[in-house]
Design a protein around this motif. Structure first.
Motif, PDB file in Angstrom:
ATOM      1  N   LYS A 231       0.836  -1.197   0.000  1.00 25.34           N
ATOM      2  CA  LYS A 231       0.000   0.000   0.000  1.00 25.34           C
ATOM      3  C   LYS A 231       0.867   1.241   0.000  1.00 25.34           C
ATOM      4  O   LYS A 231       1.941   1.261   0.589  1.00 25.34           O
ATOM      5  CB  LYS A 231      -0.914   0.020   1.226  1.00 25.34           C
ATOM      6  CG  LYS A 231      -1.944  -1.085   1.207  1.00 25.34           C
ATOM      7  CD  LYS A 231      -2.844  -1.008   2.410  1.00 25.34           C
ATOM      8  CE  LYS A 231      -3.868  -2.134   2.332  1.00 25.34           C
ATOM      9  NZ  LYS A 231      -4.853  -2.018   3.406  1.00 25.34           N
TER      10      LYS A 231
ATOM     11  N   THR B 108      -5.207   9.056   2.334  1.00 20.75           N
ATOM     12  CA  THR B 108      -5.819   8.159   1.367  1.00 20.75           C
ATOM     13  C   THR B 108      -4.816   7.048   1.100  1.00 20.75           C
ATOM     14  O   THR B 108      -3.650   7.155   1.496  1.00 20.75           O
ATOM     15  CB  THR B 108      -6.251   8.879   0.079  1.00 20.75           C
ATOM     16  OG1 THR B 108      -7.110   8.031  -0.668  1.00 20.75           O
ATOM     17  CG2 THR B 108      -5.061   9.311  -0.753  1.00 20.75           C
ATOM     18  N   CYS B 109      -5.273   5.998   0.452  1.00 19.01           N
ATOM     19  CA  CYS B 109      -4.414   4.829   0.264  1.00 19.01           C
ATOM     20  C   CYS B 109      -4.666   4.208  -1.100  1.00 19.01           C
ATOM     21  O   CYS B 109      -5.799   4.187  -1.574  1.00 19.01           O
ATOM     22  CB  CYS B 109      -4.704   3.818   1.368  1.00 19.01           C
ATOM     23  SG  CYS B 109      -3.828   2.274   1.193  1.00 19.01           S
ATOM     24  N   TRP B 110      -3.602   3.703  -1.715  1.00 24.70           N
ATOM     25  CA  TRP B 110      -3.706   2.939  -2.948  1.00 24.70           C
ATOM     26  C   TRP B 110      -3.031   1.598  -2.733  1.00 24.70           C
ATOM     27  O   TRP B 110      -1.961   1.532  -2.145  1.00 24.70           O
ATOM     28  CB  TRP B 110      -3.004   3.646  -4.110  1.00 24.70           C
ATOM     29  CG  TRP B 110      -3.630   4.941  -4.489  1.00 24.70           C
ATOM     30  CD1 TRP B 110      -4.641   5.134  -5.388  1.00 24.70           C
ATOM     31  CD2 TRP B 110      -3.283   6.242  -4.013  1.00 24.70           C
ATOM     32  NE1 TRP B 110      -4.946   6.468  -5.478  1.00 24.70           N
ATOM     33  CE2 TRP B 110      -4.128   7.176  -4.647  1.00 24.70           C
ATOM     34  CE3 TRP B 110      -2.342   6.728  -3.088  1.00 24.70           C
ATOM     35  CZ2 TRP B 110      -4.062   8.533  -4.410  1.00 24.70           C
ATOM     36  CZ3 TRP B 110      -2.278   8.073  -2.846  1.00 24.70           C
ATOM     37  CH2 TRP B 110      -3.127   8.965  -3.495  1.00 24.70           C
ATOM     38  N   ASN B 111      -3.650   0.535  -3.231  1.00 24.94           N
ATOM     39  CA  ASN B 111      -3.033  -0.783  -3.253  1.00 24.94           C
ATOM     40  C   ASN B 111      -2.318  -0.930  -4.585  1.00 24.94           C
ATOM     41  O   ASN B 111      -2.936  -0.724  -5.632  1.00 24.94           O
ATOM     42  CB  ASN B 111      -4.084  -1.887  -3.118  1.00 24.94           C
ATOM     43  CG  ASN B 111      -4.735  -1.864  -1.768  1.00 24.94           C
ATOM     44  OD1 ASN B 111      -4.063  -1.806  -0.753  1.00 24.94           O
ATOM     45  ND2 ASN B 111      -6.051  -1.892  -1.750  1.00 24.94           N
TER      46      ASN B 111
ATOM     47  N   GLU C  32       2.004   0.229 -11.472  1.00 27.72           N
ATOM     48  CA  GLU C  32       0.941   0.795 -10.635  1.00 27.72           C
ATOM     49  C   GLU C  32       1.526   1.762  -9.613  1.00 27.72           C
ATOM     50  O   GLU C  32       0.957   2.820  -9.349  1.00 27.72           O
ATOM     51  CB  GLU C  32       0.162  -0.312  -9.938  1.00 27.72           C
ATOM     52  CG  GLU C  32      -0.715  -1.108 -10.861  1.00 27.72           C
ATOM     53  CD  GLU C  32      -1.475  -2.212 -10.151  1.00 27.72           C
ATOM     54  OE1 GLU C  32      -1.354  -2.345  -8.905  1.00 27.72           O
ATOM     55  OE2 GLU C  32      -2.201  -2.957 -10.834  1.00 27.72           O
TER      56      GLU C  32
ATOM     57  N   VAL D  35       0.737   5.874  -9.178  1.00 31.35           N
ATOM     58  CA  VAL D  35       0.355   6.553  -7.934  1.00 31.35           C
ATOM     59  C   VAL D  35       1.292   7.724  -7.670  1.00 31.35           C
ATOM     60  O   VAL D  35       0.850   8.839  -7.384  1.00 31.35           O
ATOM     61  CB  VAL D  35       0.358   5.577  -6.737  1.00 31.35           C
ATOM     62  CG1 VAL D  35       0.224   6.337  -5.422  1.00 31.35           C
ATOM     63  CG2 VAL D  35      -0.760   4.559  -6.874  1.00 31.35           C
TER      64      VAL D  35
ATOM     65  N   LEU E 172      -1.685   9.925  -9.515  1.00 32.41           N
ATOM     66  CA  LEU E 172      -2.823   9.792  -8.605  1.00 32.41           C
ATOM     67  C   LEU E 172      -2.647  10.578  -7.315  1.00 32.41           C
ATOM     68  O   LEU E 172      -3.581  11.230  -6.844  1.00 32.41           O
ATOM     69  CB  LEU E 172      -3.092   8.318  -8.303  1.00 32.41           C
ATOM     70  CG  LEU E 172      -3.470   7.460  -9.523  1.00 32.41           C
ATOM     71  CD1 LEU E 172      -3.626   6.003  -9.123  1.00 32.41           C
ATOM     72  CD2 LEU E 172      -4.722   7.983 -10.189  1.00 32.41           C
TER      73      LEU E 172
ATOM     74  N   TRP F 161      -4.907  13.825  -6.008  1.00 34.78           N
ATOM     75  CA  TRP F 161      -5.566  13.861  -4.703  1.00 34.78           C
ATOM     76  C   TRP F 161      -5.204  15.147  -3.957  1.00 34.78           C
ATOM     77  O   TRP F 161      -6.071  15.807  -3.386  1.00 34.78           O
ATOM     78  CB  TRP F 161      -5.189  12.621  -3.895  1.00 34.78           C
ATOM     79  CG  TRP F 161      -5.899  12.543  -2.578  1.00 34.78           C
ATOM     80  CD1 TRP F 161      -7.210  12.228  -2.369  1.00 34.78           C
ATOM     81  CD2 TRP F 161      -5.341  12.788  -1.292  1.00 34.78           C
ATOM     82  NE1 TRP F 161      -7.503  12.267  -1.016  1.00 34.78           N
ATOM     83  CE2 TRP F 161      -6.365  12.612  -0.333  1.00 34.78           C
ATOM     84  CE3 TRP F 161      -4.068  13.147  -0.849  1.00 34.78           C
ATOM     85  CZ2 TRP F 161      -6.159  12.764   1.024  1.00 34.78           C
ATOM     86  CZ3 TRP F 161      -3.861  13.300   0.508  1.00 34.78           C
ATOM     87  CH2 TRP F 161      -4.903  13.114   1.434  1.00 34.78           C
TER      88      TRP F 161
END
Length: 107
Positions: A25, A70-73, A79, A83, A87, A91
């Motif tokens: 994450k 906030t969080c991204w997997n 990927e 982020v 991304l 945000w």
């Protein structure tokens, strides 16, 4: 704890090994003072609460401050790069930076 500010992160050789770093994450955090960005960071390990974040930033969190996350997997390096390059910046773009902000802007 690894602190990164979007593109300004250097991955260690051991983390690049296939499968040793993914999935994981990525957390984006913003410190807002009067609803404007006072500081921001992106980490690949979670800060558990405001006190951890305040200690990390060497600040005192008071009633005028808010810390949002906030969080991204991420499953792959591509990927992760998405982020860090787009991304997270999108945000952070929800807020203006404070007047006199010093350092890299998050977007």
């Amino acid at each position: 704890m690894k602190c990164i500010k979007c593109k300004h992160y250097i991955e260690s050789a051991s983390q690049k090994e296939e499968g040793s770093f993914y999935p994981h994450k990525i957390f984006a955090c913003v410190l807002l003072l009067n609803n404007k960005i006072d500081n921001w960071w992106v980490v690949e390990s979670r800060m558990e609460d405001n006190l951890d974040a305040a200690d990390f930033l060497k600040i005192k969190v008071d009633g005028n401050c808010r810390i949002l996350r906030t969080c991204w997997n991420v499953e792959t390096l591509d990927e992760r790069d998405a982020v860090l390059s787009k991304l997270a910046a999108n945000w952070f773009a929800k807020w203006l930076v404070m007047d006199g902000f010093k350092g890299f802007k998050p977007y």
